[in-house]
Design a protein around this motif. Structure first.
Motif, PDB file in Angstrom:
ATOM      1  N   HIS A   1       1.070  -1.028  -0.215  1.00  0.00           N
ATOM      2  CA  HIS A   1      -0.018   0.166  -0.021  1.00  0.00           C
ATOM      3  C   HIS A   1       0.944   1.171  -0.075  1.00  0.00           C
ATOM      4  O   HIS A   1       1.297   1.673   0.936  1.00  0.00           O
ATOM      5  CB  HIS A   1      -0.936   0.100   1.221  1.00  0.00           C
ATOM      6  CG  HIS A   1      -1.958   0.759   0.794  1.00  0.00           C
ATOM      7  ND1 HIS A   1      -2.706   1.168   2.957  1.00  0.00           N
ATOM      8  CD2 HIS A   1      -2.388   2.159   0.283  1.00  0.00           C
ATOM      9  CE1 HIS A   1      -3.590   3.147   2.427  1.00  0.00           C
ATOM     10  NE2 HIS A   1      -2.837   3.108   1.133  1.00  0.00           N
TER      11      HIS A   1
ATOM     12  N   GLN B   1       0.815   5.537  -0.694  1.00  0.00           N
ATOM     13  CA  GLN B   1       0.096   6.929  -0.895  1.00  0.00           C
ATOM     14  C   GLN B   1       0.935   7.966  -1.352  1.00  0.00           C
ATOM     15  O   GLN B   1       1.924   8.751  -0.276  1.00  0.00           O
ATOM     16  CB  GLN B   1      -0.273   6.970   0.244  1.00  0.00           C
ATOM     17  CG  GLN B   1      -1.172   8.321   0.363  1.00  0.00           C
ATOM     18  CD  GLN B   1      -2.518   9.025   1.670  1.00  0.00           C
ATOM     19  OE1 GLN B   1      -2.181   7.985   2.644  1.00  0.00           O
ATOM     20  NE2 GLN B   1      -3.021   9.734   1.468  1.00  0.00           N
TER      21      GLN B   1
ATOM     22  N   ILE C   1       4.935   4.720   1.945  1.00  0.00           N
ATOM     23  CA  ILE C   1       4.790   3.151   2.273  1.00  0.00           C
ATOM     24  C   ILE C   1       3.870   2.888   3.312  1.00  0.00           C
ATOM     25  O   ILE C   1       4.522   2.699   4.482  1.00  0.00           O
ATOM     26  CB  ILE C   1       6.125   2.433   1.806  1.00  0.00           C
ATOM     27  CG1 ILE C   1       7.334   2.881   0.849  1.00  0.00           C
ATOM     28  CG2 ILE C   1       6.113   0.700   1.937  1.00  0.00           C
ATOM     29  CD1 ILE C   1       8.075   2.189   0.732  1.00  0.00           C
ATOM     30  N   LEU C   2       2.627   2.628   3.144  1.00  0.00           N
ATOM     31  CA  LEU C   2       1.635   1.971   4.559  1.00  0.00           C
ATOM     32  C   LEU C   2       2.207   0.791   4.389  1.00  0.00           C
ATOM     33  O   LEU C   2       1.678   0.560   5.733  1.00  0.00           O
ATOM     34  CB  LEU C   2       0.692   2.987   4.171  1.00  0.00           C
ATOM     35  CG  LEU C   2       0.784   4.639   4.187  1.00  0.00           C
ATOM     36  CD1 LEU C   2      -0.945   4.928   3.747  1.00  0.00           C
ATOM     37  CD2 LEU C   2       0.977   5.165   5.363  1.00  0.00           C
ATOM     38  N   ALA C   3       2.289  -0.328   3.818  1.00  0.00           N
ATOM     39  CA  ALA C   3       2.076  -1.509   3.912  1.00  0.00           C
ATOM     40  C   ALA C   3       2.939  -2.502   3.035  1.00  0.00           C
ATOM     41  O   ALA C   3       3.806  -2.015   1.485  1.00  0.00           O
ATOM     42  CB  ALA C   3       0.695  -2.112   3.813  1.00  0.00           C
TER      43      ALA C   3
ATOM     44  N   GLY D   1       6.163   4.772   6.012  1.00  0.00           N
ATOM     45  CA  GLY D   1       5.295   5.382   7.100  1.00  0.00           C
ATOM     46  C   GLY D   1       4.991   3.725   8.450  1.00  0.00           C
ATOM     47  O   GLY D   1       4.052   4.603   8.878  1.00  0.00           O
ATOM     48  N   PHE D   2       5.422   2.876   8.321  1.00  0.00           N
ATOM     49  CA  PHE D   2       5.573   2.035   9.087  1.00  0.00           C
ATOM     50  C   PHE D   2       6.213   2.184  10.223  1.00  0.00           C
ATOM     51  O   PHE D   2       6.061   1.200  11.247  1.00  0.00           O
ATOM     52  CB  PHE D   2       4.692   0.203   8.734  1.00  0.00           C
ATOM     53  CG  PHE D   2       6.250   0.172   7.727  1.00  0.00           C
ATOM     54  CD1 PHE D   2       7.698  -0.642   8.573  1.00  0.00           C
ATOM     55  CD2 PHE D   2       6.205   0.526   5.974  1.00  0.00           C
ATOM     56  CE1 PHE D   2       8.656  -0.524   7.274  1.00  0.00           C
ATOM     57  CE2 PHE D   2       7.287  -0.063   5.513  1.00  0.00           C
ATOM     58  CZ  PHE D   2       8.311  -0.211   5.985  1.00  0.00           C
ATOM     59  N   HIS D   3       7.297   3.090  10.025  1.00  0.00           N
ATOM     60  CA  HIS D   3       8.581   3.012  10.954  1.00  0.00           C
ATOM     61  C   HIS D   3       7.248   4.526  12.183  1.00  0.00           C
ATOM     62  O   HIS D   3       6.780   5.744  11.445  1.00  0.00           O
ATOM     63  CB  HIS D   3       9.053   3.518  10.580  1.00  0.00           C
ATOM     64  CG  HIS D   3      10.170   2.219   9.949  1.00  0.00           C
ATOM     65  ND1 HIS D   3      10.228   1.347  11.331  1.00  0.00           N
ATOM     66  CD2 HIS D   3      10.661   1.953   9.069  1.00  0.00           C
ATOM     67  CE1 HIS D   3      11.663   0.973  10.629  1.00  0.00           C
ATOM     68  NE2 HIS D   3      11.691   1.221   9.285  1.00  0.00           N
TER      69      HIS D   3
END
Lengths: 112, 112
Positions: free
Chosen positions: B60, B62, B71-73, B97-99
């Protein structure tokens, strides 16, 4: 694109936006995803609950060929198929994709 | 929409389509989701593995205001940030983004 599909797109998006607006969790972003070209419509929750990161599907619909609305994911306690019927999509045009094909005949909705 | 964003959209979609085509699991459909309006791009795996149903996010992305690619996933072992750099997105325009925000400064990529 035919009128029926355009109408179903509007119904799905209006449902997803209402759901997104009704949810408020600090540090969680509810994102409505609208892929008009491939007819995918999703609600995703993204963010942090305490120190745990989430990027997860809440709802996922796809309008497939023939104008059937497939419910591919519903990770809530909303009776989403019934809700879509109320909003104007007949049950003959709704497929519960998360039920195995062999059991869909017992759901009262379309098999495919 | 500026040229940089259009270029990043193309890079993300070409990466996602290549990933979708490289994967073959019986009864699993790899779906590329492209939401040009809200700048969300995903790969989703949908279907059945034995009797278990899946509708899950593989990747994912955005593109947020300012043209940063979040990078959301990434639920794979692909080093996706490095892969995007190779394909032409500078690391200063990539956010993991996941950090957690506080640890992003140590990633070598953008903080936000």
């Amino acid at each position: 694109m035919d009128k029926k599909v355009i109408n179903y797109q509007k119904i799905l998006l209006s449902f997803l936006h209402e759901e997104a607006e009704s949810k408020t969790i600090p540090d969680i972003d509810f994102q409505v995803i609208e892929d008009i070209r491939n007819n995918h419509f999703l609600l995703i929750e993204n963010g942090w609950i305490e120190k745990r990161y989430f990027d997860a599907i809440v709802f996922h619909f796809q309008i497939k060929t023939g104008g059937k609305v497939w419910i591919l994911a519903n990770n809530t306690d909303v009776l989403v198929a019934e809700e879509l019927v109320k909003r104007g999509i007949p049950s003959a045009d709704i497929v519960l994709g998360f039920h195995a094909p062999s059991t869909r005949q017992y759901t009262g909705f379309a098999v495919a």
